[in-house]
Design an enzyme around this catalytic site. Structure first.
Site, short mmCIF file in Angstrom:
data_model
loop_
_atom_site.label_atom_id
_atom_site.label_comp_id
_atom_site.label_asym_id
_atom_site.label_seq_id
_atom_site.Cartn_x
_atom_site.Cartn_y
_atom_site.Cartn_z
N GLU A 50 24.82 -82.35 -8.22
CA GLU A 50 24.87 -80.98 -7.68
C GLU A 50 24.37 -81.04 -6.25
O GLU A 50 23.34 -81.66 -5.97
CB GLU A 50 23.96 -80.04 -8.48
CG GLU A 50 24.42 -79.77 -9.89
CD GLU A 50 23.42 -78.89 -10.66
OE1 GLU A 50 22.43 -78.43 -10.05
OE2 GLU A 50 23.63 -78.68 -11.86
N ASP A 61 15.20 -69.83 -5.74
CA ASP A 61 14.62 -71.15 -5.55
C ASP A 61 13.13 -71.08 -5.24
O ASP A 61 12.66 -70.17 -4.56
CB ASP A 61 15.34 -71.88 -4.41
CG ASP A 61 16.78 -72.20 -4.78
OD1 ASP A 61 16.97 -72.75 -5.88
OD2 ASP A 61 17.69 -71.89 -4.01
#
Length: 278
Positions: A50, A61
């Site tokens: 990824e 995040d």
């Protein structure tokens, strides 16, 4: 249509083992080093890669991955350069599946149709777009599937049985189960709870289920891989990368090796899992 992702999971199923999925931010700490690291991952044991698309406002995040995105943006990384990086990787590796992960805004600005055509041509296999719910499938998910890309959806501990069918409706490639509530890198995954969640998701889909968030060590990766079809590690790799940089945040001679060595150790953990379960 079989994508590289489908082919890789079929191959791993034959081997009777789970996938080791790695996440790194495109362009961190600079475009050249970033490509060198990503090129080193398959040999180190990554089954699927990824690649984060740097974005100024990455709300899902944690601090490590946010910082990685900022380093990449500071080094001049763009979505166009991310696709160039994919092309660079594909020159030597036509088998390893690549998934772009990030937020919808950069793609929207790039232009959805142009992005999908360019991503497919570059050699991207799938997309994980964390801020597009199933209700907005016409925006990107359905066009992506039409373009021959897998659209991978996130399921979380709060995705109940009523919600799951909507989440899974247009998902392909694999389902990404987020093992903890909260941001990336903030806690450790509990393998017993994760095992129950994976079993629940599998009652709704035949797709492989990969588990990410909260996996930092080979032992944790092994424990997760015993119940899931794949273990995803991002924050720990980003932290290893960051620890290898100099005082100014630049790559050193240790940077590529620091990430590759950790990937190799984690991959051993994942590869040890199925044998333990048998």
């Amino acid at each position: 249509m079989t994508t590289r992702i489908d082919a890789r999971f079929a191959e791993l199923a034959k081997q009777g083992r789970s996938a080791f999925v790695t996440f790194l931010m495109a362009g961190d700490p600079d475009p050249k080093t970033s490509l060198d690291i990503i090129k080193a991952l398959p040999k180190a044991g990554a089954d699927i890669i990824e690649i984060g698309m740097p974005f100024t406002d990455p709300m899902a995040d944690g601090p490590s991955i946010q910082a990685a995105g900022l380093r990449a943006l500071k080094a001049g990384m763009t979505l166009k350069k991310t696709l160039e990086m994919v092309r660079g990787f594909r020159k030597d590796d036509d088998a390893t599946p690549l998934v772009l992960m990030g937020y919808y805004n950069p793609i929207y600005i790039y232009g959805v149709d142009k992005f999908l055509a360019d991503a497919k041509a570059a050699g991207v296999d799938g997309l994980i777009i964390v801020d597009l719910p199933p209700e907005e499938d016409t925006e990107l998910c359905l066009p992506a599937m039409k373009a021959g890309l897998n659209f991978i959806r996130l399921a979380t501990p709060t995705t109940d049985d009523k919600r799951l069918p909507a989440v899974l409706a247009n998902t392909s490639g694999f389902v990404y189960y987020v093992s903890i509530t909260g941001i990336t890198g903030s806690a450790s995954a509990d393998s017993k709870v994760v095992g129950e969640a994976v079993a629940r998701i599998k009652r709704h889909t035949k797709l492989p289920v990969c588990v990410g968030f909260g996996i930092r060590t080979p032992d944790a990766a092994r424990a997760i891989a015993e119940s899931a079809n794949g273990a995803v590690v991002g924050t720990a790799l980003v932290d290893a990368l960051r620890a290898s940089l100099d005082a100014e945040g630049r790559a050193t001679s240790k940077t590529v090796g620091a990430v590759a060595d950790l990937v190799a150790a984690l991959a051993q953990g994942v590869r040890g899992a199925k044998q333990a379960a048998e």
